[in-house]
Design a protein around this motif. Sequence first.
Motif, PDB file in Angstrom:
ATOM      1  N   LEU A  27       0.824  -1.208   0.000  1.00 25.31           N
ATOM      2  CA  LEU A  27       0.000   0.000   0.000  1.00 25.31           C
ATOM      3  C   LEU A  27       0.854   1.253   0.000  1.00 25.31           C
ATOM      4  CD1 LEU A  27      -2.876   1.077   0.120  1.00 25.31           C
ATOM      5  CD2 LEU A  27      -2.753   0.974   2.617  1.00 25.31           C
ATOM      6  N   ASP A  61      -4.648   1.419  -2.082  1.00 29.18           N
ATOM      7  CA  ASP A  61      -5.101   2.617  -1.386  1.00 29.18           C
ATOM      8  C   ASP A  61      -6.566   2.910  -1.681  1.00 29.18           C
ATOM      9  OD1 ASP A  61      -4.447   3.243  -4.039  1.00 29.18           O
ATOM     10  OD2 ASP A  61      -3.963   5.320  -3.569  1.00 29.18           O
ATOM     11  N   GLY A 106      -5.845  -3.976   0.725  1.00 31.19           N
ATOM     12  CA  GLY A 106      -6.251  -2.659   1.227  1.00 31.19           C
ATOM     13  C   GLY A 106      -7.293  -2.774   2.323  1.00 31.19           C
TER      14      GLY A 106
END
Length: 326
Positions: free
Chosen positions: A20, A263, A305
């Motif tokens: 990430l 993200d 995520g």
Amino acid sequence: MTRFTPLKTLALAAAAAIGLAGTAMAQPKSLTLGTASVGGTYFIYGGVVATLLTDTIGINVSTQQTQGPNQNIILVEGGNIELGMTTMGIALQAWNGTGEWTKGKKFSNIRALFPMYDTPFHFVTTEKTGIKTVAEMAGKNIGAGPKAGTPGTYFPLMFDTLGIKANWRFGQASDMQNQLADGLLDVFAFAAGLPIASYSELEAQRPVRFISFTDAQLDMLKKAMPELSDSVIPKSTYKSMPGDQKTVGVYNFGIAHKSLPDDVAYKIVKSVLENNDRMVKGHAAAVETIAANASRNGFLPFHPGAVKYYQEKGIKLNPAAMPPAS
């Protein structure tokens, strides 16, 4: 609508492997969320999610009407849409390549994002039909929503398990509602988050009766289909329901293609789970859209995520639902 080309998919996968913090690619300008037929909970709930995400994560999210969980998985798997909604029973069939609709294919590109709500199976008929039990539905015309949806998939299998033969009709939930009202159907069998809008509209128009399985039938169904779990439809759900109604259900989850940037997946999960008041205003079923219910997923890998968000909140996930090692 964003489309995943082979080259783009490889780029996304490479970025995801970095993690990430290292994701450097620009976030998509738009995303598409697969819902289901008009008149069902997915259609309404999906609209609430899309509006919320558009307002909060800086990406335009639109909805696409589909036949329900089966088609959502097919579309997400192929990269035709980025987001979808599914019941975990259908997701289990997809992951293992079981169920007639999968044609033996294992759908390995889908990833879990956030828990939605329980989907209980139940029936409504008009008082005029005189039907009071599931057994009395033998030989009757029963509408079960779109054929590729959860009720369209499961109800015929349930009746096969119980040894009951019926005449199944498939179509939009709103069409099933109208056909029952017009006497073209004897029963409308459906499964969705509560309350089901079509059921509420039906009972506002005419006397109706809500029917469920017997205890013995419920035991048979749970033994034959282990993905089903005990569920209850509260008396307060519909004005015509005389008491709490026992049934079985399957949980629902939001899903994404595995190549969705980490993200973006994180922002989606955070936004949906931290705006519950707004979600519930859109549909009452969202009262169950909370982080703690992520534990209801016992097999489908979460998106990395999403995992980051749950770890930050101290939510323990089932080890079988952790992302595969890259």
